[in-house]
Each structure stands twice: as structure tokens, then as C-alpha cells.
Design a protein around this motif. Sequence first.
Motif, short mmCIF file in Angstrom:
data_model
loop_
_atom_site.label_atom_id
_atom_site.label_comp_id
_atom_site.label_asym_id
_atom_site.label_seq_id
_atom_site.Cartn_x
_atom_site.Cartn_y
_atom_site.Cartn_z
N SER A 1 0.87 -1.19 0.00
CA SER A 1 0.00 0.00 0.00
C SER A 1 0.90 1.23 0.00
O SER A 1 2.12 1.10 -0.05
CB SER A 1 -0.91 -0.02 1.23
N PHE B 1 2.38 1.46 -4.11
CA PHE B 1 1.16 1.00 -4.77
C PHE B 1 0.61 2.08 -5.71
O PHE B 1 0.36 1.82 -6.89
CB PHE B 1 0.13 0.61 -3.70
N ASP C 1 -5.38 -1.20 -2.12
CA ASP C 1 -4.02 -1.70 -1.90
C ASP C 1 -3.84 -2.98 -2.71
O ASP C 1 -4.79 -3.52 -3.28
CB ASP C 1 -3.74 -1.94 -0.41
N LEU C 2 -2.59 -3.45 -2.72
CA LEU C 2 -2.25 -4.57 -3.58
C LEU C 2 -2.73 -5.91 -3.04
O LEU C 2 -2.72 -6.91 -3.74
CB LEU C 2 -0.71 -4.59 -3.74
#
Length: 277
Positions: free
Chosen positions: A37, A41, A56-57
Motif C-alpha cells: 500500500s 502502490f 491496496d495490492l
Amino acid sequence: MDYKERIERAKAVLDSAEYLVIGGGAGISDAAGLHFSGKRFTDNFRPFIERYDFEDLYTSSFYSFKTEEERWAYWAKHISLNRYETPATELYLDLFKLAKRKNYFVITTNVDHQFYKAGFPAEKIFAVQGDYGFFQCAKGCHNKLYYNEDIVKEMIAQTADCKIPAELVPKCPVCDGLMEVNLRKDNYFVQDEAWYAASDCYTAFVQAIVDKRVVFLELGVGFNTPGIIRFPFEQMTYQNPNATLIRVNSHHPQGAKENIRQTISFSEDMAKMLAAL
Ligand SMILES: [Zn+2]
């Protein structure tokens, strides 16, 4: 015990240990700078964030894409950033320096290949949950993994408007079905021959050291999948009076009640702490 005392105690047990078992969880890669994040990101996923409102990822990797073209545009970038664009990080390099002095083995739930990049040999690593660098049949119809570096780079080169061209969508060479990244997320996760070999090596290693002077060095392992590293490390420490568990975890550093005396806990900055060791 204050920080300095714990570091001294950890150094002492590491110095006298004959064996070292390293357990790596998500927290170690985050501490190494592979954040899922924040700026890392937003800098890398701006078009996807604008299109899908990704936060977020981690959550974005559970997103249900409408088409394979969109799904692979996102995953190509996710894989590329975490597996191919990021070199070995300082923290993993420090950890390798520390490990090299011992007879060691690594078990990890991380899929970003950082242990390998830092120099840990493949025969001393058991990466339980897969590797970003491989594709598999989405239905696990056969037991083979496919190294994906070239195809991932091609997907990124040809991504436009958050989509890859249809002809780049990977297909299973056996059943012609969809492909997946080799990450354990359902019952179709493929464990190939190398996975079973690594699993056997790890089991043999920990069985051979049940009464030896061992340090279990647990780094950033939380409660997502505690049955893989966290609980077994506690158990193996509890069963061996010559074992010590060094647990480094910013959120859950506490040891199990049964072996609190054999546990040294750190919630402090992992990179600094490993450098001090
Ligand atoms: Zn298949």
C-alpha cells in the motif's frame, strides 16, 4: 526485558546454536520495503486504481475481473513489480549474511522470490505457498509449472486501457482452460515435483534437529496461515529444551504460554534488529 538485553540474548543463542530454521512471513517483505500500500502502490497502479478504486495490492488481488484481458493486465503488473522489477532487498541480504554462518533451512509463505534473490540456495528453501514467477492450469489438471517472465513482460508491453490483447491470454497447454498464477488460494494449487522435494528436505531437516541446539527465527509471521510456520515453530521449540524461538512481529510478538521462557520477542523494526544481530 529491554531491547538491548533481548538483542544480547538473541545474539548469544544464535552464536551457540548449531542449527537455524528461518520462517519468513508477509511481515518480512513489508519490512524489506515491498509495501502493498502507500506510494509504492499508487505510483505503480494508478490506471488500475482509477478504473477499479483499488485500495491496496492485497485487496486488489482478490478482485473479480470481468474479462481475462483485464485480469491479466492487472496480474502482469502485480507479478512484474514484486517478482521481476524488485531486486534483492537489504533486509534479505542481511538475513543471508546471518544465516550463512549456520547450518540452516528456510520455510516461507512469501511468493516474491526474495530469499532466492538474496543468495539462499533453492535446496535450502521451502516456499510453501507458491511463486509469482510461475503459471499453472487454473484447474490444476496437470502437475507442471510454467516460468512466466517473458510472457509477463510481453503482457505489460502490450497493455492498453488496462487490458492485454486477447491473443496473449494464457491457455493451459493440456486442457485448453484458463491459467492462474501459482499461488495457493484454492484447492487447485499445483504442487510440482520441486515443491514436494523441498517439502521433504524441510521435514528431514527439522526431524534431524529435534534435540539439537536450534534457533527458530520467525520473521513477520502473523495469523493468516499460522499452521504453516508459527504454530509448528512454537511446538518444535516446546518439545526441545535446547531450542529458542526468536519471534519478530510488529503486531503479534508474544510467545505461546508453554514456552515463554524459550522465546525472545521483538516488535521493533525488523531491519534494524537483523542488522544488530
Ligand atoms: Zn489444464
